[in-house]
Scaffold this active site. Sequence first.
Site, PDB file in Angstrom:
ATOM      1  N   THR A 107       2.175  -4.228   4.374  1.00 44.82           N
ATOM      2  CA  THR A 107       2.183  -4.533   5.805  1.00 44.82           C
ATOM      3  C   THR A 107       1.697  -5.953   6.106  1.00 44.82           C
ATOM      4  OG1 THR A 107      -0.034  -3.609   6.082  1.00 44.82           O
ATOM      5  CG2 THR A 107       1.814  -2.134   6.504  1.00 44.82           C
ATOM      6  N   ASP A 108       0.846  -6.500   5.214  1.00 43.09           N
ATOM      7  CA  ASP A 108       0.203  -7.787   5.537  1.00 43.09           C
ATOM      8  C   ASP A 108       1.212  -8.889   5.859  1.00 43.09           C
ATOM      9  OD1 ASP A 108      -2.071  -6.438   4.894  1.00 43.09           O
ATOM     10  OD2 ASP A 108      -2.604  -7.654   3.161  1.00 43.09           O
ATOM     11  N   THR A 148       0.819  -1.212   0.000  1.00 42.90           N
ATOM     12  CA  THR A 148       0.000   0.000   0.000  1.00 42.90           C
ATOM     13  C   THR A 148       0.848   1.255   0.000  1.00 42.90           C
ATOM     14  OG1 THR A 148      -1.706  -1.218   1.147  1.00 42.90           O
ATOM     15  CG2 THR A 148      -1.860   1.151   1.285  1.00 42.90           C
ATOM     16  N   LYS A 186       1.877  -8.152  12.552  1.00 45.26           N
ATOM     17  CA  LYS A 186       0.761  -7.264  12.227  1.00 45.26           C
ATOM     18  C   LYS A 186      -0.436  -7.740  13.051  1.00 45.26           C
ATOM     19  CE  LYS A 186      -2.059  -5.387   8.549  1.00 45.26           C
ATOM     20  NZ  LYS A 186      -2.176  -4.949   7.182  1.00 45.26           N
TER      21      LYS A 186
HETATM   22  N1  ASP Z   1      -2.456  -5.758   1.051  1.00 45.24           N
HETATM   23  C1  ASP Z   1      -1.446  -4.755   1.302  1.00 45.24           C
HETATM   24  C2  ASP Z   1      -0.106  -5.430   1.292  1.00 45.24           C
HETATM   25  O1  ASP Z   1       0.268  -6.039   2.241  1.00 45.24           O
HETATM   26  C3  ASP Z   1      -1.702  -4.047   2.575  1.00 45.24           C
HETATM   27  C4  ASP Z   1      -0.644  -3.058   2.995  1.00 45.24           C
HETATM   28  O2  ASP Z   1       0.340  -2.803   2.369  1.00 45.24           O
HETATM   29  O3  ASP Z   1      -0.852  -2.486   4.073  1.00 45.24           O
HETATM   30  O4  ASP Z   1       0.565  -5.335   0.307  1.00 45.24           O
END
Ligand code: ASP
Length: 461
Positions: free
Chosen positions: A183-184, A107, A262
Amino acid sequence: MSNSESKGYRGKALALLKSFGVKVWNEVIVRTTETEFIGIILPRSAGGNDNLIVLKLRTGYNVGIKVEKIQDIVKTGKEEYLTTFAKKEIVDDPRKPNVKLITTGGTIASRLDYRTGAVVPAFEPEELCAFVPELSEYCNLHTEKLYSVLSEDIGPEQWLGIAKAVARAIEEGYHGIVIAHGTDTMHYTSSLLSFMIQNPPIPIVMVGSQRSSDRPASDAPLNLIYSVKTASESDIAEVSVCAIGPISDSYGLIHRGTRVRKMHSSHRSTFRTIGDIPLAMVDKEKIIPLRSDYNKRRKDRDFKLQISFEEKVALIYYYPNMKPDIIEALIENGYKGIVIAGTGLGHVNKQVYPALKKAHDKGIFILMTVQTLWGYVQMYVYETGRKIMSLGVVPGENLLPEVAYLKLCWALGQTTNHEKVKEIILTPIAGEITEREPTNAYLILQGGIPEVEEFISKLKL
Ligand code: ASP
């Protein structure tokens, strides 16, 4: 409003936007006959209903509001939603340290695709730098766009690629490295990097964001500032994850790459150190270490790059009434390792015992962890644990399940000898197994405490 500003709106919807003096990408409050919404006016997709205004709510969800129901639209006064950012011309200042920013997607490196309303990973690293001008106060930031994927699509190919890019940047003499990542699955990548790049001489800081960088309420700018400051100025030469600590955003926390997770699917304050306390706090002015037992920054470039990976490893989350066929399927499919996130101190039901024994006899390494996340596997306490160990299952101390999964992939990539695998697994490399969990490590010092205090004080009579 010009046609480009109206971005697809026509007829009554366009007239309504004009009459309230608002346009696409403004953040607005829309009052209807029934309720009120706060959100960003999204462009209309081709062929969309001409009778709707579409808002992206602060929760991230899109809502279509019927034109007839709208009574009033006012701008919130928040910064306008930007759709393009100038790329920043990077001119090095010889007095500042050189830091490498490696982007992999997620993201943080995404923007909203106005045609679909979905977030897509398409942000150039130079745009990120232009977007947060403060970054150049700390260092000369050199960028490398390695991948452009959401982190659910990160796998061995990218993990190995990231490890090699990090090793290259260390050898090139960089003072610190920042890795932008979704983040995932960031905590998976941070733990594997901690095993592949041992004893690094500089900080390797992972960063992400829960809201895309082009959204007004994005956590990307602060997370970038905190992580770039950490890479430029801290003496924490470890793989870490740096992100907003408390809900109030007032500081960031630096989490050890092997003890971080996370913990909230959408909240901006999502990362927590599990079973330990974070390494440090960081804000725009200072970095305050919360402990001293970390690998310190050095001038040399002597680190150990150990790249190995066995893909046939599974991580299974035990649930009551699990059937042995799950384990049988892994045996049939040639798996070489299984990590179980067991209940309590590390348990599974009796139904799966024969399948576990069979897996062990077929040469599959089975490692037990706890789905409670905090605490240790202790298989001597109950008869269940003793029995499971007698089937050949190895207790994984306080390895987090995801960390255990990657450590087993990494260890089985080096050897298939179970004694050696066990030794690799149970020998701590980067804080993934600790002798004890400090008593104040149970959700303390992780941000959120002021909010809890405030909440409780309101309840006191
Ligand atoms: N789905 C995204 C990812 O992990 C969420 C994020 O970046 O926060 O790439």
